[in-house]
Enzyme design. Structure first.
Site, PDB file in Angstrom:
ATOM      1  N   GLY A  64       0.813  -1.245  -0.024  1.00  0.00           N
ATOM      2  CA  GLY A  64      -0.046  -0.066   0.143  1.00  0.00           C
ATOM      3  C   GLY A  64       1.025   1.281  -0.090  1.00  0.00           C
ATOM      4  O   GLY A  64       2.254   1.034   0.355  1.00  0.00           O
ATOM      5  N   GLN A  69       3.202   9.943   1.467  1.00  0.00           N
ATOM      6  CA  GLN A  69       4.356   9.254   1.421  1.00  0.00           C
ATOM      7  C   GLN A  69       5.287   9.740   0.480  1.00  0.00           C
ATOM      8  O   GLN A  69       6.326   9.393   0.410  1.00  0.00           O
ATOM      9  CB  GLN A  69       4.289   7.977   1.459  1.00  0.00           C
ATOM     10  CG  GLN A  69       3.607   7.175   2.983  1.00  0.00           C
ATOM     11  CD  GLN A  69       3.502   5.740   2.734  1.00  0.00           C
ATOM     12  OE1 GLN A  69       2.427   5.157   2.278  1.00  0.00           O
ATOM     13  NE2 GLN A  69       4.444   5.017   3.410  1.00  0.00           N
ATOM     14  N   CYS A 112       6.216  -0.085   7.508  1.00  0.00           N
ATOM     15  CA  CYS A 112       5.875   1.152   6.879  1.00  0.00           C
ATOM     16  C   CYS A 112       7.092   1.539   5.972  1.00  0.00           C
ATOM     17  O   CYS A 112       8.016   1.802   6.559  1.00  0.00           O
ATOM     18  CB  CYS A 112       5.644   2.200   7.799  1.00  0.00           C
ATOM     19  SG  CYS A 112       4.820   3.878   6.685  1.00  0.00           S
ATOM     20  N   LEU A 113       6.780   2.061   4.992  1.00  0.00           N
ATOM     21  CA  LEU A 113       7.904   2.356   3.975  1.00  0.00           C
ATOM     22  C   LEU A 113       8.507   3.577   4.327  1.00  0.00           C
ATOM     23  O   LEU A 113       9.585   4.029   3.874  1.00  0.00           O
ATOM     24  CB  LEU A 113       7.352   2.504   2.518  1.00  0.00           C
ATOM     25  CG  LEU A 113       6.888   1.283   1.843  1.00  0.00           C
ATOM     26  CD1 LEU A 113       6.329   1.310   0.434  1.00  0.00           C
ATOM     27  CD2 LEU A 113       8.147   0.281   1.615  1.00  0.00           C
ATOM     28  N   HIS A 154      -4.254   0.929   7.688  1.00  0.00           N
ATOM     29  CA  HIS A 154      -2.888   1.741   7.981  1.00  0.00           C
ATOM     30  C   HIS A 154      -2.773   2.873   6.686  1.00  0.00           C
ATOM     31  O   HIS A 154      -2.095   3.849   7.310  1.00  0.00           O
ATOM     32  CB  HIS A 154      -1.977   0.537   7.244  1.00  0.00           C
ATOM     33  CG  HIS A 154      -0.378   1.036   7.257  1.00  0.00           C
ATOM     34  ND1 HIS A 154       0.441   0.626   8.122  1.00  0.00           N
ATOM     35  CD2 HIS A 154       0.186   1.869   6.327  1.00  0.00           C
ATOM     36  CE1 HIS A 154       1.754   1.104   7.809  1.00  0.00           C
ATOM     37  NE2 HIS A 154       1.450   1.868   6.930  1.00  0.00           N
ATOM     38  N   GLU A 155      -3.291   2.726   5.536  1.00  0.00           N
ATOM     39  CA  GLU A 155      -3.294   4.008   4.774  1.00  0.00           C
ATOM     40  C   GLU A 155      -4.202   4.929   4.885  1.00  0.00           C
ATOM     41  O   GLU A 155      -3.676   6.177   4.964  1.00  0.00           O
ATOM     42  CB  GLU A 155      -3.491   3.468   3.195  1.00  0.00           C
ATOM     43  CG  GLU A 155      -2.631   2.390   2.577  1.00  0.00           C
ATOM     44  CD  GLU A 155      -1.179   2.454   2.708  1.00  0.00           C
ATOM     45  OE1 GLU A 155      -0.670   3.585   3.016  1.00  0.00           O
ATOM     46  OE2 GLU A 155      -0.496   1.517   2.935  1.00  0.00           O
ATOM     47  N   HIS A 158      -2.501   7.188   7.509  1.00  0.00           N
ATOM     48  CA  HIS A 158      -1.598   8.026   6.777  1.00  0.00           C
ATOM     49  C   HIS A 158      -2.265   9.649   6.510  1.00  0.00           C
ATOM     50  O   HIS A 158      -1.666  10.707   6.757  1.00  0.00           O
ATOM     51  CB  HIS A 158      -1.148   7.503   5.463  1.00  0.00           C
ATOM     52  CG  HIS A 158       0.423   6.708   5.819  1.00  0.00           C
ATOM     53  ND1 HIS A 158       1.403   7.170   6.513  1.00  0.00           N
ATOM     54  CD2 HIS A 158       0.604   5.296   5.556  1.00  0.00           C
ATOM     55  CE1 HIS A 158       2.415   6.187   6.557  1.00  0.00           C
ATOM     56  NE2 HIS A 158       1.934   5.267   5.944  1.00  0.00           N
TER      57      HIS A 158
HETATM   58  O1  GNR Z   1       4.260  -2.523   2.479  1.00  0.00           O
HETATM   59  C1  GNR Z   1       3.521  -2.447   3.458  1.00  0.00           C
HETATM   60  N1  GNR Z   1       3.170  -3.439   4.167  1.00  0.00           N
HETATM   61  C2  GNR Z   1       2.349  -3.530   5.344  1.00  0.00           C
HETATM   62  C3  GNR Z   1       2.146  -4.751   6.108  1.00  0.00           C
HETATM   63  C4  GNR Z   1       1.476  -4.960   6.909  1.00  0.00           C
HETATM   64  C5  GNR Z   1       0.585  -3.937   7.200  1.00  0.00           C
HETATM   65  C6  GNR Z   1       0.491  -2.738   6.410  1.00  0.00           C
HETATM   66  C7  GNR Z   1       1.325  -2.457   5.658  1.00  0.00           C
HETATM   67  S1  GNR Z   1       1.418  -1.376   4.371  1.00  0.00           S
HETATM   68  C8  GNR Z   1       3.122  -1.073   4.042  1.00  0.00           C
HETATM   69  C9  GNR Z   1       3.490   0.036   2.910  1.00  0.00           C
HETATM   70  C10 GNR Z   1       3.209   1.462   3.603  1.00  0.00           C
HETATM   71  O2  GNR Z   1       4.004   1.970   4.293  1.00  0.00           O
HETATM   72  N2  GNR Z   1       2.232   2.003   3.325  1.00  0.00           N
HETATM   73  O3  GNR Z   1       1.890   2.932   3.821  1.00  0.00           O
HETATM   74 NI    NI Z   2       2.908   3.179   5.767  1.00  0.00          NI
END
Ligand code: GNR
Ligand code: NI
Length: 190
Positions: A64, A69, A112-113, A154-155, A158
């Protein structure tokens, strides 16, 4: 003289432009703490951004990515939680809005990236319903479970300036932030 058809170049630069990988911002970039703004029109420029975000996400690789980001404070997220053996299933969600959270909870170890190498066990609702606008400007509603349900939450976090470290104790969170601030200054490699 034969008549020549004129070529309408309106919008051609976006239409023909190749996809491009974007730079992912990381902690402690203050943009990550800002609230992203709703999108008012779905046009070629926005579709181009979504494509570039997908390319950036696949390259990372990640499941995601939120526009913030890549430094853009708009309510746009892209996702693909298909397994490696499955065909790709890119999702673009504009102004995503979680409409229902199921009562069953599930814990995933999230990464999270924007916070490389940090993993946090997070308990979230296992099933959700998310409403959004798609790339064609059409309203959609999707039921999600498994990794997709986790990734959407999660997104959307953000888009509201919330990060996975916010699920840690204050002490642990402060330690992570300190480490990234130090790294950003170029002090050490840890
Ligand atoms: O790549 C991602 N892996 C992930 C694993 C578990 C729960 C959420 C994620 S999202 C993350 C990429 C990211 O930072 N998205 O904002
Ligand atoms: Ni993230």
């Amino acid at each position: 003289m034969p008549a020549r058809r004129s070529i309408d170049l309106q919008g051609a630069s976006t239409y023909f432009s190749a996809m491009a990988k974007l730079e992912i911002i990381t902690l402690p970039d203050p943009k990550l703490r800002q609230v992203s703004a709703p999108i008012e029109r779905v046009d070629d420029e926005l579709r181009k951004l979504a494509d570039d975000m997908l390319e950036t996400m696949y390259d990372a690789p990640g499941v995601g990515l939120a526009a913030v980001q890549v430094g853009i404070l708009k309510r746009l997220i892209v996702l693909d939680t298909a397994k490696e053996e499955e065909p790709p299933s890119p999702l673009v969600m504009i102004n995503p809005e979680i409409r229902h959270l199921g009562s069953e909870m599930r814990t995933y170890e999230e990464g999270c990236l924007s916070i490389p190498e940090v993993r946090v066990d997070i308990e979230r609702p296992a099933d959700i319903v998310v409403g959004y606008i798609d790339k064609d400007g059409k309203p959609q509603e999707l039921k999600a479970d498994g990794l997709l349900a986790t990734a959407v939450q999660h997104e959307v976090d953000h888009l509201n300036g919330r990060l996975i470290i916010d699920f840690l104790s204050r002490l642990k969170r402060d330690m992570v932030v300190k480490r990234f601030k130090k790294q950003a200054k170029g002090d050490v490699e840890a």
